[in-house]
Design a protein around this motif. Sequence first.
Motif, PDB file in Angstrom:
ATOM      1  N   UNK B 146       3.847  60.725  75.901  1.00  0.00           N
ATOM      2  CA  UNK B 146       4.278  59.345  75.687  1.00  0.00           C
ATOM      3  C   UNK B 146       3.279  58.349  76.276  1.00  0.00           C
ATOM      4  N   UNK B 147       3.635  57.074  76.144  1.00  0.00           N
ATOM      5  CA  UNK B 147       2.748  56.026  76.662  1.00  0.00           C
ATOM      6  C   UNK B 147       3.452  55.280  77.776  1.00  0.00           C
ATOM      7  N   UNK B 148       2.839  55.258  78.936  1.00  0.00           N
ATOM      8  CA  UNK B 148       3.456  54.694  80.119  1.00  0.00           C
ATOM      9  C   UNK B 148       3.745  53.200  79.984  1.00  0.00           C
ATOM     10  N   UNK B 149       2.778  52.477  79.450  1.00  0.00           N
ATOM     11  CA  UNK B 149       2.927  51.014  79.428  1.00  0.00           C
ATOM     12  C   UNK B 149       4.160  50.574  78.620  1.00  0.00           C
ATOM     13  N   UNK B 150       4.486  51.333  77.583  1.00  0.00           N
ATOM     14  CA  UNK B 150       5.635  50.976  76.755  1.00  0.00           C
ATOM     15  C   UNK B 150       6.959  51.280  77.442  1.00  0.00           C
ATOM     16  N   UNK B 151       6.935  52.217  78.384  1.00  0.00           N
ATOM     17  CA  UNK B 151       8.172  52.714  78.967  1.00  0.00           C
ATOM     18  C   UNK B 151       7.989  52.960  80.457  1.00  0.00           C
ATOM     19  N   UNK B 152       7.772  51.898  81.221  1.00  0.00           N
ATOM     20  CA  UNK B 152       7.400  52.085  82.621  1.00  0.00           C
ATOM     21  C   UNK B 152       8.487  52.707  83.489  1.00  0.00           C
ATOM     22  N   UNK B 153       9.727  52.742  82.987  1.00  0.00           N
ATOM     23  CA  UNK B 153      10.798  53.290  83.812  1.00  0.00           C
ATOM     24  C   UNK B 153      11.091  54.751  83.518  1.00  0.00           C
ATOM     25  N   UNK B 154      10.279  55.312  82.673  1.00  0.00           N
ATOM     26  CA  UNK B 154      10.434  56.728  82.335  1.00  0.00           C
ATOM     27  C   UNK B 154       9.202  57.489  82.829  1.00  0.00           C
ATOM     28  N   UNK B 155       9.411  58.681  83.312  1.00  0.00           N
ATOM     29  CA  UNK B 155       8.281  59.522  83.718  1.00  0.00           C
ATOM     30  C   UNK B 155       7.492  59.906  82.466  1.00  0.00           C
ATOM     31  N   UNK B 156       6.218  59.712  82.545  1.00  0.00           N
ATOM     32  CA  UNK B 156       5.354  60.020  81.411  1.00  0.00           C
ATOM     33  C   UNK B 156       4.239  60.960  81.864  1.00  0.00           C
ATOM     34  N   UNK B 157       3.977  61.950  81.070  1.00  0.00           N
ATOM     35  CA  UNK B 157       2.860  62.861  81.361  1.00  0.00           C
ATOM     36  C   UNK B 157       2.008  62.958  80.113  1.00  0.00           C
ATOM     37  N   UNK B 158       0.717  62.841  80.292  1.00  0.00           N
ATOM     38  CA  UNK B 158      -0.162  62.931  79.131  1.00  0.00           C
ATOM     39  C   UNK B 158      -1.583  62.616  79.497  1.00  0.00           C
ATOM     40  N   UNK B 159      -2.246  61.963  78.601  1.00  0.00           N
ATOM     41  CA  UNK B 159      -3.631  61.593  78.815  1.00  0.00           C
ATOM     42  C   UNK B 159      -3.767  60.078  78.642  1.00  0.00           C
ATOM     43  N   UNK B 160      -4.894  59.568  79.063  1.00  0.00           N
ATOM     44  CA  UNK B 160      -5.189  58.162  78.841  1.00  0.00           C
ATOM     45  C   UNK B 160      -5.853  58.062  77.469  1.00  0.00           C
ATOM     46  N   UNK B 161      -5.066  57.752  76.469  1.00  0.00           N
ATOM     47  CA  UNK B 161      -5.587  57.722  75.110  1.00  0.00           C
ATOM     48  C   UNK B 161      -6.622  56.610  74.911  1.00  0.00           C
ATOM     49  N   UNK B 162      -6.459  55.536  75.670  1.00  0.00           N
ATOM     50  CA  UNK B 162      -7.449  54.464  75.582  1.00  0.00           C
ATOM     51  C   UNK B 162      -8.808  54.982  76.050  1.00  0.00           C
ATOM     52  N   UNK B 163      -8.778  55.668  77.164  1.00  0.00           N
ATOM     53  CA  UNK B 163     -10.026  56.217  77.703  1.00  0.00           C
ATOM     54  C   UNK B 163     -10.631  57.256  76.759  1.00  0.00           C
ATOM     55  N   UNK B 164      -9.781  58.031  76.100  1.00  0.00           N
ATOM     56  CA  UNK B 164     -10.302  59.009  75.135  1.00  0.00           C
ATOM     57  C   UNK B 164     -11.005  58.301  73.979  1.00  0.00           C
ATOM     58  N   UNK B 165     -10.433  57.173  73.556  1.00  0.00           N
ATOM     59  CA  UNK B 165     -11.085  56.380  72.518  1.00  0.00           C
ATOM     60  C   UNK B 165     -12.462  55.909  72.978  1.00  0.00           C
ATOM     61  N   UNK B 166     -12.523  55.496  74.210  1.00  0.00           N
ATOM     62  CA  UNK B 166     -13.816  55.084  74.782  1.00  0.00           C
ATOM     63  C   UNK B 166     -14.812  56.240  74.816  1.00  0.00           C
ATOM     64  N   UNK B 167     -14.329  57.372  75.267  1.00  0.00           N
ATOM     65  CA  UNK B 167     -15.195  58.548  75.348  1.00  0.00           C
ATOM     66  C   UNK B 167     -15.777  58.899  73.997  1.00  0.00           C
TER      67      UNK B 167
END
Lengths: 334, 334
Positions: B146-167
């Motif tokens: 999931x995406x943390x910024x959209x749902x800050x009150x829920x635990x989120x585990x994943x990757x930084x998709x923005x950073x992957x786009x940069x990479x």
Amino acid sequence: MAATLKDVAIRAGVSRSAVSRTFTDGASVSPKMRKKVKKAAEELGYRPNALASSLTTGRTKMIGLISNNFHNPIFLTVFDRFTRALQERGLRPLLVNLSDETDPQSSVQMMRQYSVDGVIVASSTLSPDFSKAFRDWGMPVVHTFGRHATNPHVHVVGIDNVECGRMAARALVARGHKHVAFLGGPEKATSTQDRYQGFMTEMAMHPKVKTTYSFANQYSFEAGRAEMQRLLRSDTAEAYFCGDDVLSIGVLSAIQDAGLNVPNDIGLIGLNDMEMAGWANIDLTTIRQPIGQIINSSVELIAAMLDDPERYPEARLFPCDVVERGTLRPALTD
Amino acid sequence: MAATLKDVAIRAGVSRSAVSRTFTDGASVSPKMRKKVKKAAEELGYRPNALASSLTTGRTKMIGLISNNFHNPIFLTVFDRFTRALQERGLRPLLVNLSDETDPQSSVQMMRQYSVDGVIVASSTLSPDFSKAFRDWGMPVVHTFGRHATNPHVHVVGIDNVECGRMAARALVARGHKHVAFLGGPEKATSTQDRYQGFMTEMAMHPKVKTTYSFANQYSFEAGRAEMQRLLRSDTAEAYFCGDDVLSIGVLSAIQDAGLNVPNDIGLIGLNDMEMAGWANIDLTTIRQPIGQIINSSVELIAAMLDDPERYPEARLFPCDVVERGTLRPALTD
DNA sequence: AAATTTTTTGCAACCGGTTGCAAAAAATCT
DNA sequence: AGATTTTTTGCAACCGGTTGCAAAAAATTT
């Protein structure tokens, strides 16, 4: 905290029994009472606890969905189909991964602990001892992709792997190949054994055609590829029946790497018709195993067993069809 | 019929309480009593009923494992890993397919009915409303992918998709490409949006490089292939960042069909590093999303929440790495 | 309207476990 | 050996539901 049946009864000013009957299909309750209870339930956000009721009814509506196959891409479709079919009937799959399990009894005990209403074993490579153990414990069980002859007292749903082996052999013979081969999955798997048997039996009727065979150590791309690389160095046939599609794709890869052309240099036929077989650049000629029907039938059978646990064991075998794509050359016209 | 705790008590000549304490971790029972009870239990084939005990303990040890993604091959690995990680902790996944579901509330009610101890939402495309609804009902929930910024009150585990786009952008720039493009998955998916944002933001720092973008309508081979076929007829870049590996494979297929060479004519970089990316003939240069770590961390987090439901919401983002294979030409040496 | 039949309702026991608490037993201290 | 402390045990109530049965209410028949 979650509202209970007792909270609803208090709020509606009725007995707990009335509330229970309101939420129990077929129970007697007046329309007036039902309305009153439903209103109170809604106000409290009440939802019956399926597990509490299972103590009395003996039904959880959970089905153990057991597999040891999480690497063959077709199993993603299998899980998709199973979850949908079960959910449509209000059944819930408790997923169990038995990739590392060797003891049927420990699986049985776990299923009993959760009082699942039945068990579906979805695997062609898991020992028949597993489905047999469930049955011996009196659990409704369906072995999807299992082999009937090995386990006549368990319901089995799948295909006739022997006949598929025959079909593949006939497809290769029809192309006029003079040297054909079976390249199977794990030798011990019943699916491998049956496909091999069907293939060899049919080829025995064509003594002029040279027939050879070998086995990959699992149903995977890498295993198929490695085995084909070995064969290309030693004993290459004109055409291969590969035990399933993912093996075939690995085989295709090895052939292409060797600079050879499929189907002109080497022909291939797979088994399963998984989604990837139809991908451009793969374009695999294969034998279609009707996954959708197999799964719907499995779920239908497990559901039937919930109502009739003594149901006489049956085997449901579905016909397969050759799907002509690009990895076999055209058949000779007789 | 299955033996119950009461049967064991009778057989051992002790109280039901003694039997219960024998099977309850941390409860006080003498060694002599324990032996007597264990013997009787063994003789009767007794196994505690997890669901009955959950009424008192409030714990079923079942975890709702929810997904709407049964078509992207990487999800087979996801399910394999989740089932293993949960099972290792004595937790049992209740699998839920939400491919056809649009109402978060109905999912919540179903989970409540089964008193699951927690919920793992494994999807990058399911609306955040789902994980939010679970949380709002007070259920422990982890949103994997999931995406943390959209749902800050829920635990989120994943990757930084923005950073992957940069990479990805940096990888293409490092190859000296003068026209690069983003070919994303479903436009509404948070993963697509973030990958796009990262890519475009990084490319904005290279104004001399022409940058374009488009979207496939789902994360699938066919969608990737179709979109690339469209692009080959209109506006072809030198290199593409495809939103994930399965898209990339479809794109690769379309390029090859057009008689073009990868990486010499067109370069590709994907995302995920699913098993198939490393298959010979695909040999995809991609950004590796550490699936194993993401899943272990998700399970660790849900397990921690079982003990501490008020645990402060956190986002666990894992770093990604570029995996160099054959679909991008070598970087320019500066 | 009274008699009869059918439907509805609440009581209380049940399903298979857990647990607080008081009493009994065992262990330890003096 | 007696006093004190600790551990163990069984009782009984509880968890959240369901259901047989008898009594009450409603519907139907006479």
